[in-house]
Design an enzyme around this catalytic site. Structure first.
Site, short mmCIF file in Angstrom:
data_model
loop_
_atom_site.label_atom_id
_atom_site.label_comp_id
_atom_site.label_asym_id
_atom_site.label_seq_id
_atom_site.Cartn_x
_atom_site.Cartn_y
_atom_site.Cartn_z
N ASP A 75 111.44 37.36 63.64
CA ASP A 75 111.46 38.02 64.89
C ASP A 75 111.17 36.77 66.10
O ASP A 75 111.79 36.66 67.21
CB ASP A 75 110.44 38.85 65.20
CG ASP A 75 111.13 40.42 64.47
OD1 ASP A 75 112.17 40.43 64.10
OD2 ASP A 75 110.16 41.27 64.44
N ASP A 101 120.89 38.10 63.24
CA ASP A 101 120.75 36.56 63.92
C ASP A 101 122.13 36.15 64.77
O ASP A 101 122.30 35.35 65.00
CB ASP A 101 120.56 35.70 62.94
CG ASP A 101 121.66 35.52 61.97
OD1 ASP A 101 122.19 36.33 61.52
OD2 ASP A 101 121.86 34.38 61.55
#
Length: 187
Positions: A75, A101
């Site tokens: 994160d 991502d």
């Protein structure tokens, strides 16, 4: 029964609208917002003869980051990429998080490829400077990304066509070892 005042209802509506169009982790606009903005861009592109570009980003080896260092570290990587990307492209692009991502940048008024290359190199430099990951032996790891770019020319390309071209350019970067970017070419 629960009654909302007009002010509370308006505030709640704005909050829900924000949540439906933004990624909660990175605070970037999300896939839904991207498609609305891209469709609007296509209309304006035709009317104003705009040149643009789409840049698809992918954090290299992101699965290994999540698996090896945990989701909290993953994160943090995503948040830092989003923050730096927004800063670097603040004047000429909008960065979106598509999911995982995967990020996409829409440049609606492309001035030159050289300028985009320079900004991408700045993003790469700043992102690599961050010390994200430390293993049990104290070794610091640097994270990098790959990107595929498609120039949005005179043709009115639907998103799916532009996406395939950018994906092809991204694949070329990954074939060369990642940590770079490439413009789509018909060749």
């Amino acid at each position: 029964m629960f009654i909302l005042s007009n002010r509370n209802a308006s505030s709640e509506k704005k909050r829900l609208e924000y949540l439906s169009n933004h990624d909660p982790l990175t605070k970037l606009k999300n896939r839904r917002a991207f498609h609305k903005i891209y469709d609007n861009y296509l209309i304006n592109k035709l009317e104003y003869s705009l040149m643009g570009a789409l840049i698809f980003f992918d954090i290299d080896y992101f699965k290994q980051i999540n698996d090896g260092f945990g989701h909290a570290m993953g994160d943090k990587v995503l948040q830092e990429f989003a923050n730096i990307g927004k800063e670097v492209f603040a004047d000429n692009g909008t960065l979106f998080r598509l999911g995982g991502d995967e990020f996409i940048l829409l440049i609606q008024n492309l001035d030159s490829r050289e300028n985009v290359d320079s900004q991408l190199n700045e993003l790469r430099r700043r992102f690599k400077e961050l010390d994200f990951l430390v293993d049990k032996d104290g070794k610091v790891y640097h994270v990098h990304f790959s990107a595929g770019i498609v120039e949005l020319t005179e043709q009115m390309e639907p998103y799916e066509v532009a996406e395939k071209k950018a994906d092809k350019a991204l694949y070329q970067v990954k074939q060369r070892g990642r940590d770079g970017f490439a413009w789509y070419s018909e060749e």
